[in-house]
Write a protein that holds these residues in place. Structure first.
Motif, short mmCIF file in Angstrom:
data_model
loop_
_atom_site.label_atom_id
_atom_site.label_comp_id
_atom_site.label_asym_id
_atom_site.label_seq_id
_atom_site.Cartn_x
_atom_site.Cartn_y
_atom_site.Cartn_z
N HIS B 234 0.87 -1.17 0.00
CA HIS B 234 0.00 0.00 0.00
C HIS B 234 0.91 1.23 0.00
O HIS B 234 1.54 1.54 1.02
CB HIS B 234 -0.87 -0.06 1.26
N PRO B 235 1.05 1.93 -1.12
CA PRO B 235 2.04 3.01 -1.16
C PRO B 235 1.72 4.12 -0.15
O PRO B 235 0.55 4.33 0.17
CB PRO B 235 1.94 3.56 -2.58
N TYR B 236 2.74 4.77 0.31
CA TYR B 236 2.61 5.90 1.24
C TYR B 236 1.96 5.49 2.56
O TYR B 236 1.11 6.19 3.09
CB TYR B 236 1.81 7.04 0.59
N ASN B 237 2.35 4.32 3.07
CA ASN B 237 1.79 3.87 4.34
C ASN B 237 2.50 4.53 5.53
O ASN B 237 2.03 4.43 6.65
CB ASN B 237 1.88 2.34 4.44
N SER B 238 3.63 5.18 5.28
CA SER B 238 4.38 5.91 6.32
C SER B 238 4.95 5.01 7.41
O SER B 238 5.40 5.52 8.43
CB SER B 238 3.51 6.99 6.99
N ASP B 239 4.93 3.71 7.20
CA ASP B 239 5.46 2.80 8.22
C ASP B 239 6.93 3.08 8.54
O ASP B 239 7.31 3.11 9.70
CB ASP B 239 5.34 1.35 7.75
N ALA B 240 7.71 3.27 7.49
CA ALA B 240 9.15 3.44 7.71
C ALA B 240 9.47 4.79 8.33
O ALA B 240 10.59 5.04 8.74
CB ALA B 240 9.90 3.28 6.39
N LEU B 241 8.47 5.67 8.41
CA LEU B 241 8.69 7.00 8.98
C LEU B 241 8.43 7.04 10.48
O LEU B 241 8.51 8.10 11.08
CB LEU B 241 7.86 8.04 8.24
N ALA B 242 8.09 5.90 11.08
CA ALA B 242 8.02 5.85 12.54
C ALA B 242 9.46 5.80 13.03
O ALA B 242 10.00 4.73 13.31
CB ALA B 242 7.23 4.63 12.99
N LEU B 243 10.08 6.98 13.09
CA LEU B 243 11.54 7.02 13.22
C LEU B 243 12.04 6.41 14.52
O LEU B 243 13.11 5.84 14.56
CB LEU B 243 12.03 8.46 13.11
N ALA B 244 11.25 6.54 15.58
CA ALA B 244 11.71 6.03 16.87
C ALA B 244 11.79 4.50 16.84
O ALA B 244 12.57 3.90 17.56
CB ALA B 244 10.78 6.50 17.99
N ALA B 245 10.99 3.88 15.98
CA ALA B 245 11.00 2.42 15.89
C ALA B 245 11.92 1.96 14.77
O ALA B 245 12.04 0.78 14.50
CB ALA B 245 9.58 1.91 15.63
N GLY B 246 12.62 2.92 14.14
CA GLY B 246 13.39 2.67 12.92
C GLY B 246 14.22 1.41 12.90
O GLY B 246 13.98 0.51 12.10
N GLU B 247 15.21 1.34 13.81
CA GLU B 247 16.17 0.25 13.69
C GLU B 247 15.52 -1.11 13.92
O GLU B 247 15.80 -2.06 13.21
CB GLU B 247 17.33 0.47 14.66
N SER B 248 14.63 -1.17 14.92
CA SER B 248 14.04 -2.48 15.21
C SER B 248 13.09 -2.91 14.11
O SER B 248 12.98 -4.09 13.81
CB SER B 248 13.35 -2.46 16.57
#
Lengths: 347, 347
Positions: B234-248
């Motif tokens: 689903h494009p533009y889901n913004s999942d990867a932009l949850a920066l605080a959860a980034g590495e995990s």
């Protein structure tokens, strides 16, 4: 996109006037609710929304069907309605911009919880766009630094946008108490019973109503045709992230949003009682989201120019700015998707 | 996903050994090129790339086909090859990270021109991802502020990543001159002619080669099945932009990237001379891009923690961080797209 049957055996004035009468009545109802709302802010907001919706529709109809109307009167009233709806829109825009930015900061910086700065925000509540989807907890200096910066950025945006909202609220109250507003209200009250038509208003509707509505549709189609829709259909094209070109690249989309509204109102005039097209509605919603995200991005950029802010605050505002431009790009993607569905069966 | 025909009438050792011989020969060739390259940095880079590619394939094969090999020898050599390829990878990673970040800054902050800080970058050249697509010129304080911040951010990243690259270069040279490296080179030289097999190495290939390769494939499929692919589609889901959860949140994708490599190398062992699957190649490329973007985002975040940077610099780094996380999301979208094509005809 419209059906000519309702135009048979009536004059142009008989098509346009009932719509203007009804919208003028809406406007007067909004005005009455506003007078009765007193200190009830939800009531006042509802009244302002009703006034704005009616003002936009009257103004759009005066614009599109100007050839059928007393042109000097139409132009003058349009100017006044534009002033009024612009003034009334500002307070709501500040509120929704703050909600959008605080929500985005919350999503960006936390593993689910709200950003601390969001608490005192009146109508601005920090609800994550995907509550529950952030169960993984971030760690490390990056997350901690961003959380601190995001809290400060949230507090800064809240201060700035609350101040702007308070000013907009005062300006709206002042406008609603002004002689200028009373003159608009009088003109709309007259419009509820009588529409000043031009000579073409007495002509058969089938001969003269179609052309202005067709013009509105043509202007919309030309505007959409000039948009980079093929590019927008390719997800993650990063077009909207060319931040230096931001405002100038947004303008054609904003113009399309305006023309889509005019087209919608013209359709309302011609299809009295008809169902609104759900797919055009989706297209319009995508362009509203485009506008909101573009303005939120600009607010984040403006906040970053506040003198003497901490680097962590500036950093979080940069993240937020890019995030909202990402939203702009997402809205373009959504628009082209909706528009393709809207036009596929017709063309 | 593999064809069993080549395994008929041969022992397991006869399937695995030729592949290891060939990769060991590649390794020795890389070593020779390295010795001859002297001050030719392009030649040295090419040599390092060859050494790394061979080391990764040998190491992956020792891992996957461990049941057929002398296990103690395989484990020991794998450890040494992992050290070597990790050490050699670092310099190239710094270079490509700097190129990626400078390109992104250029795209974000200018209407086409390169960011000034990119000039002194050696191999780091600022080429816009879409040259010519940015013909609209931005204006206003936002664009100017961002341009200044981007130039400073570019200069800061260049300083930091050039320093890291210089250190990595020294470390690589030191490693290649070390006794530890000479021991690895000796072990690989032996491997070019002889592979220390375990008891199962003498068994018919059809009986014992399939299982380890199948295990590698199964681990890959399990890892992919655990990824949020529906969400990524689903494009533009913004999942990867949850920066605080980034590495995990990135870890399962990085793990999948590693397992896809092991699967690819196992396929190379079994299909000697066969064409690589272009769609699996696309999947792997998407996961490489995912890793590169995630690491570039982390580098931008790390640069933002430099003490006493100007708010404008921090702001540009925030924009850059979010932009690269946007790239992470785009890479996930690309992966699920490629993977669906890869698996659709098979399953």
């Amino acid at each position: 996109m419209h059906n000519l049957d309702p135009l048979r055996d009536v004059t142009a004035g008989e098509v346009v006037a009932p719509y203007l009468h009804a919208r003028a009545a809406d406007f007067l109802r909004g005005l009455r609710v506003h007078g009765e709302s007193g200190s009830d802010s939800a009531g006042a907001e509802e009244a302002a929304r009703t006034l704005r919706a009616a003002a936009r529709r009257i103004s759009g109809t005066l614009h599109t069907f100007r050839p059928l109307l007393d042109a000097a009167w139409a132009d003058q009233l349009r100017t006044e309605l534009a002033w009024l709806s612009g003034t009334l829109a500002l307070e709501q825009a500040c509120t929704s911009r703050l909600v959008r930015l605080v929500d985005a900061l919350s999503r960006l910086s936390s593993a689910g919880g709200p950003v601390p700065a969001a608490r005192g925000g009146g109508t601005a509540t920090a609800t994550s766009r995907n509550p529950g989807a952030r169960t993984e907890t971030g760690s490390g200096a990056a997350a901690a630094g961003l959380t601190v910066g995001a809290a400060r950025a949230g507090a800064l945006l809240e201060r700035q946008l609350t101040l702007a909202r308070t000013r907009a609220h005062s300006a709206a109250l002042q406008a609603l108490g002004s002689a200028r507003f009373h003159a608009v209200a009088d003109a709309v009250a007259l419009l509820a019973s009588e529409v000043p038509l031009g000579p073409a208003g007495a002509a058969p509707a089938t001969e003269v109503v179609d052309a202005p509505a067709g013009d509105a549709e043509r202007r919309l189609l030309e505007s959409v045709a000039a948009l980079p829709l093929t590019r927008a259909a390719h997800p993650y094209n990063s077009d909207a992230l060319a931040l230096a070109a931001g405002e100038s690249q947004d303008a054609p989309w904003h113009r399309t949003r305006h023309l889509l509204r005019l087209h919608r109102y013209a359709s309302e005039v011609l299809h009295t009682g008809g169902e609104p097209d759900p797919v055009l509605f989706e297209s319009a919603r995508a362009l509203d989201r485009h506008r909101d995200a573009a303005e939120a991005a600009a607010a984040a950029a403006a906040a970053a120019r506040t003198p003497r802010i901490a680097p962590a605050t500036a950093y979080a505002l940069g993240v937020l700015h890019a995030d909202q431009r990402h939203e702009v790009e997402a809205a373009r993607f959504a628009f082209q998707h909706a528009w393709r569905r809207a036009t596929a069966p017709v063309s």
